[in-house]
Design an enzyme around this catalytic site. Structure first.
Site, PDB file in Angstrom:
ATOM      1  N   ARG A   1     133.412  -5.644 -11.227  1.00 21.28           N
ATOM      2  CA  ARG A   1     134.770  -5.028 -11.457  1.00 21.28           C
ATOM      3  C   ARG A   1     135.267  -5.344 -12.892  1.00 21.28           C
ATOM      4  O   ARG A   1     135.975  -4.415 -13.342  1.00 21.28           O
ATOM      5  CB  ARG A   1     135.643  -5.626 -10.539  1.00 21.28           C
ATOM      6  CG  ARG A   1     135.505  -5.669  -8.847  1.00 21.28           C
ATOM      7  CD  ARG A   1     135.183  -4.258  -8.580  1.00 21.28           C
ATOM      8  NE  ARG A   1     133.732  -3.963  -8.251  1.00 21.28           N
ATOM      9  CZ  ARG A   1     133.260  -3.005  -8.264  1.00 21.28           C
ATOM     10  NH1 ARG A   1     133.977  -1.736  -8.477  1.00 21.28           N
ATOM     11  NH2 ARG A   1     131.820  -2.633  -8.266  1.00 21.28           N
TER      12      ARG A   1
ATOM     13  N   LYS B   1     129.789   7.381 -10.103  1.00 26.62           N
ATOM     14  CA  LYS B   1     129.595   7.760  -8.729  1.00 26.62           C
ATOM     15  C   LYS B   1     130.468   8.900  -8.087  1.00 26.62           C
ATOM     16  O   LYS B   1     130.147   9.984  -7.786  1.00 26.62           O
ATOM     17  CB  LYS B   1     129.577   6.734  -7.589  1.00 26.62           C
ATOM     18  CG  LYS B   1     129.221   7.202  -6.374  1.00 26.62           C
ATOM     19  CD  LYS B   1     129.809   5.919  -5.465  1.00 26.62           C
ATOM     20  CE  LYS B   1     131.163   5.724  -5.648  1.00 26.62           C
ATOM     21  NZ  LYS B   1     131.759   4.716  -4.655  1.00 26.62           N
ATOM     22  N   THR B   2     131.914   8.850  -8.450  1.00 26.29           N
ATOM     23  CA  THR B   2     132.749   9.550  -7.709  1.00 26.29           C
ATOM     24  C   THR B   2     132.682  11.115  -8.570  1.00 26.29           C
ATOM     25  O   THR B   2     133.012  12.025  -8.095  1.00 26.29           O
ATOM     26  CB  THR B   2     134.190   9.159  -8.003  1.00 26.29           C
ATOM     27  OG1 THR B   2     134.121   7.807  -7.441  1.00 26.29           O
ATOM     28  CG2 THR B   2     135.217   9.826  -7.027  1.00 26.29           C
TER      29      THR B   2
ATOM     30  N   GLN C   1     125.961  -2.847  -2.631  1.00 27.01           N
ATOM     31  CA  GLN C   1     127.366  -3.039  -2.550  1.00 27.01           C
ATOM     32  C   GLN C   1     127.571  -3.241  -0.968  1.00 27.01           C
ATOM     33  O   GLN C   1     128.882  -2.677  -0.700  1.00 27.01           O
ATOM     34  CB  GLN C   1     128.141  -1.993  -3.594  1.00 27.01           C
ATOM     35  CG  GLN C   1     127.991  -2.289  -4.863  1.00 27.01           C
ATOM     36  CD  GLN C   1     128.945  -1.496  -5.652  1.00 27.01           C
ATOM     37  OE1 GLN C   1     130.149  -1.661  -5.599  1.00 27.01           O
ATOM     38  NE2 GLN C   1     128.454  -0.480  -6.485  1.00 27.01           N
TER      39      GLN C   1
ATOM     40  N   ASP D   1     130.014   9.630   0.920  1.00 29.03           N
ATOM     41  CA  ASP D   1     130.355   8.628  -0.294  1.00 29.03           C
ATOM     42  C   ASP D   1     130.087   7.280   0.451  1.00 29.03           C
ATOM     43  O   ASP D   1     130.152   7.167   1.877  1.00 29.03           O
ATOM     44  CB  ASP D   1     131.839   8.663  -0.502  1.00 29.03           C
ATOM     45  CG  ASP D   1     132.098   7.956  -1.936  1.00 29.03           C
ATOM     46  OD1 ASP D   1     131.239   7.324  -2.311  1.00 29.03           O
ATOM     47  OD2 ASP D   1     133.157   7.719  -1.937  1.00 29.03           O
ATOM     48  N   GLU D   2     129.819   6.374  -0.189  1.00 28.08           N
ATOM     49  CA  GLU D   2     129.476   4.826   0.208  1.00 28.08           C
ATOM     50  C   GLU D   2     128.675   4.985   1.403  1.00 28.08           C
ATOM     51  O   GLU D   2     129.029   4.070   2.464  1.00 28.08           O
ATOM     52  CB  GLU D   2     131.026   4.253   0.719  1.00 28.08           C
ATOM     53  CG  GLU D   2     131.996   4.251  -0.371  1.00 28.08           C
ATOM     54  CD  GLU D   2     131.929   3.315  -1.256  1.00 28.08           C
ATOM     55  OE1 GLU D   2     130.939   2.392  -1.312  1.00 28.08           O
ATOM     56  OE2 GLU D   2     132.854   2.906  -2.176  1.00 28.08           O
TER      57      GLU D   2
END
Length: 718
Positions: free
Chosen positions: A591, A33-34, A248, A217-218
DNA sequence: GACCGACTTCTTTTT
DNA sequence: GAAGTCGGTC
């Protein structure tokens, strides 16, 4: 259209990076994503589709903003200052500083963090002579913030009942108080900047034509106000690139609206979301577990993670007798990993709530393993730092009553509660700030208050001649804070923090040196400090699942998988709450890169008393073939003569205090898992030995708590 | 007015 | 368990 940046991207990533329209990117955990976000910016600039100054990049955390900037500067020779990349709150602050006049704020307005806001509300309730029992300050605060985050104002709010009528009045007064004192809370930062733009067409158009490309983002964590705020920047010719993962979304409790993702698709005619489903992080077993869990949620946008990495090992499940034993198990495992040559920096222990860290820390400490706990008090939230900053705030803005109250008698200088009350009364009657009122105090307290006034005036003069960093240092000494903590035998750590504050001031680089103090104070509120590890630190990471979002580790221990803890009992009431807990579990599982260990305990100290929780229902949602139980056979512990049975290793330094229930009753004991022919599975939570009529209380999974007479009940151990 | 200890309350997550 | 509040004592 063939830029170097596109090499190595998968087709979905490439589509996302190069899309010419507004788009919603559904980015699964570990799907790059980043990378997509930053590559898109770099690509836009390299292709000449945007200039650095035409980029608006919005993130949720300071860390994410920083990471975006550093990655970008590594890809492109740009000055990151040209781009507006920051958190919602940071960017709102930037806007309000630029246009403070238009919203009627002083140039030096200060930002209240949650602590400050709560203090301000308590103070207000006092001046309004309202009981904080009828109006619990925390509840007032969440009412005000919640309302603001829906974009509302007190005078446009429709109260549903008497109580809300009163709350709305308090809210109105609170906003007045903030205005008078030149301070702004977090929600106000967003709301005021939203109103600035939505109410001023010319200004809005100015920013719309500047920021052609908006990247968020997010996105799943945005609240209604943030959504509306973003919309102000999105004119007809702008593209909005929103990246998020509905699975998420773990911040609904503070107003995040996953619904914003659906709204986005229609509001921006974005068509189908672009799905990033290939995961580059975890083994397929770990992903299968994550997928299985999240499949139990309804109303998802839908997405299934896959990987071409191998199957990996099974997910291990450990059942401990107590939270202490669970912690010892983890410590042992971690030590074994270390022996195998695994770096402790690749190991994380995650938990649902901060309170769980205690037992874990204890065990890791005993095992001689270095660890680092994230969360808890951050640098700018420490009391000594807050004290020092309050002096600076009062210098920057004499109307800051919050700041004045904090320091008027700190260190103690003979100004007692009665005198302070008098000052507050005088200020209320005359409509002055507390500072003004303090300047006019006469009578018995005149001398001590006078000394305080002189001190502040002296500091203010010093502010004119000293550089900012010297001023900070001078304030800490001249205020008496240094002397106070020197006199305190436990004050050495606080003194260190204060000198760390001076260091922070020395290395602070303001945009406008003349505004160094104001900028520094804003920085302190917006970025309350680092939770980040020093790079390469050889230590186990301990953190909440929330704090772990966005991070990854080779080995993850997920602890406390118990009913009431994970899922948390506060979430039982509504189905949405439970779904959020499930998303939280999804975040936790994803994670892990290679090894995941789940654990739970049968007894746990919580709120100072022992609990006997059942294993988390989420354990049943995991496909059994993925799991490898480590020790899930009946835990039959014979009573140990010398040690209490709940101190399993017998080498505890302290004995837990629970003594109410006898240890063994008719062959059963508290904490033991049992079955009953009619009620099914349960755990013994209490017991009474009464000669021939012993009873036990059992918490049944389905039937709830019941007292059973051991003479009749057909209980058997599991 | 300062200090100390007892008491209560609240404990999910945080920009 | 911890932090914050309250009340009593010096």
């Amino acid at each position: 259209m063939n830029s170097e940046f596109l090499a190595g991207l998968n087709p979905a990533q490439r589509e996302a990076v190069t899309t010419p329209h507004s788009a919603l990117v559904l980015a699964g955990a570990g799907s790059g994503k980043t990378r997509v976000l930053t590559t898109r910016i770099a690509w836009l600039i390299r292709e000449g589709l945007a200039s650095p100054a035409g980029i608006l990049g919005v993130t949720f955390t300071n860390k994410a903003a920083r990471e975006m900037q550093t990655r970008l500067t590594a890809m492109l020779p740009v000055n990151p200052k040209q781009m507006w990349i920051g958190t919602f709150h940071g960017l709102a602050n930037r806007l309000l500083r630029l246009h403070h006049r238009d919203v009627g704020l002083p140039a030096t307005f200060q930002i209240l963090d949650s602590q400050d806001q709560l203090a301000a509300i308590k103070r207000l309730l006092k001046t309004l002579q309202l009981s904080d029992e009828t109006y619990p300050p925390r509840q007032v605060m969440s009412f005000i913030n919640g309302s603001k985050e829906k974009g509302l104002r007190a005078d446009r709010f429709a109260p549903a009942d008497h109580f809300e009528v009163k709350l709305t009045e308090i809210w109105r007064e609170y906003d007045r108080q903030c205005r008078r004192e030149g301070v702004v809370d977090f929600a106000e930062l967003l709301l005021a900047s939203y109103e600035l733009l939505s109410g001023n067409t010319a200004l809005r158009q100015h920013y719309q034509s500047r920021f052609r490309h908006i990247l968020v983002d997010e996105f799943q964590d945005t609240n209604r106000l943030q959504y509306a705020w973003l919309k102000c920047f999105a004119g007809d010719d702008n593209t909005v690139f929103a990246v998020g993962d509905d699975d998420q979304s773990i911040y609904a409790f503070r107003g995040a609206e996953v619904g914003n993702m659906r709204d986005f698709l229609s509001d921006y005619a974005a068509g189908e979301p672009i799905r990033l489903e290939q995961n580059y992080r975890s083994t397929s077993r770990i992903l299968a577990a994550a997928n299985a869990v999240i499949a139990n949620n309804r109303g998802r946008l839908g997405k299934t993670l896959w990987t071409d990495a191998g199957e990996g090992e099974q997910i291990r499940v450990y059942r401990g007798w107590s939270d202490g034993e669970e912690a010892e198990f983890i410590a042992e495992e971690a030590r074994a990993l270390k022996r195998e040559g695994v770096s402790l920096a690749d190991v994380a222990v995650l938990y649902r709530s901060n309170a769980q860290s205690r037992a874990l820390e204890h065990a890791l400490f005993q095992a001689g393993l270095s660890y680092r706990v994230y969360g808890g008090l951050r640098f700018f939230e420490r009391q000594e730092i807050k004290h020092a900053l309050a002096y600076l705030r009062l210098l920057a803005n004499p109307a800051d009553d919050n700041a004045l109250l904090r320091i008027i008698n700190l260190p103690a200088r003979g100004i007692g509660a009665r005198t302070v009350d008098g000052i507050q009364m005088a200020a209320r009657d005359s409509g002055d700030s507390l500072w003004q009122a303090a300047c006019q105090v006469g009578g018995r307290a005149a001398a001590s208050v006078g000394r305080f006034v002189l001190l502040i005036e002296e500091l203010r003069t010093a502010a004119d001649t000293l550089g900012f960093a010297e001023l900070v240092s001078h304030v800490i000494d001249a205020s008496g804070l240094t002397a106070m903590y020197q006199a305190d035998k436990d004050g050495s750590e606080r003194l260190e923090n204060l000198s760390e504050l001076v260091n922070a001031a020395v290395s602070f680089v303001p945009d406008d040196p003349a505004q160094a103090m104001v900028e520094f104070l804003a920085h302190a509120s917006l970025e309350s400090g680092d939770h980040e590890a020093a790079a390469g630190e050889e230590a186990i990471t301990l953190m909440t699942v929330h704090a772990a979002k966005g991070l990854e580790f080779d080995s993850v221990f997920l602890t406390g998988l118990e009913e009431g803890l994970f899922p948390h009992e506060q979430s039982f009431a509504d189905p949405d709450g439970l779904e959020e807990e499930r998303r939280l579990l999804y975040v936790a599982i994803t994670r892990a890169r290679r090894r995941l260990t789940l654990s739970y305990a049968q007894t746990r100290m919580l709120h100072g008393q022992t609990r006997y929780p059942l294993p988390s229902r989420f354990l049943d949602e995991l496909p059994p073939e993925l799991l490898h139980p480590i020790n899930i056979e009946p835990v039959v512990r014979k009573p140990v003569e010398t040690a209490a049975p709940w101190a399993p290793t017998g080498r505890k330094t302290r004995t837990p205090v629970r003594t109410a229930a006898p240890e063994w009753v008719g062959g059963f004991r508290v904490g033991q898992t049992v079955t009953h022919p009619k009620f099914g599975l349960g755990v013994i939570t209490d017991a009474e030995a009464g000669g021939g009529e012993s009873r036990v209380e059992v918490n049944f999974q389905d039937a709830g708590r019941k007292w059973l007479d051991l003479r009749y009940a057909k209980l058997s151990a599991v």
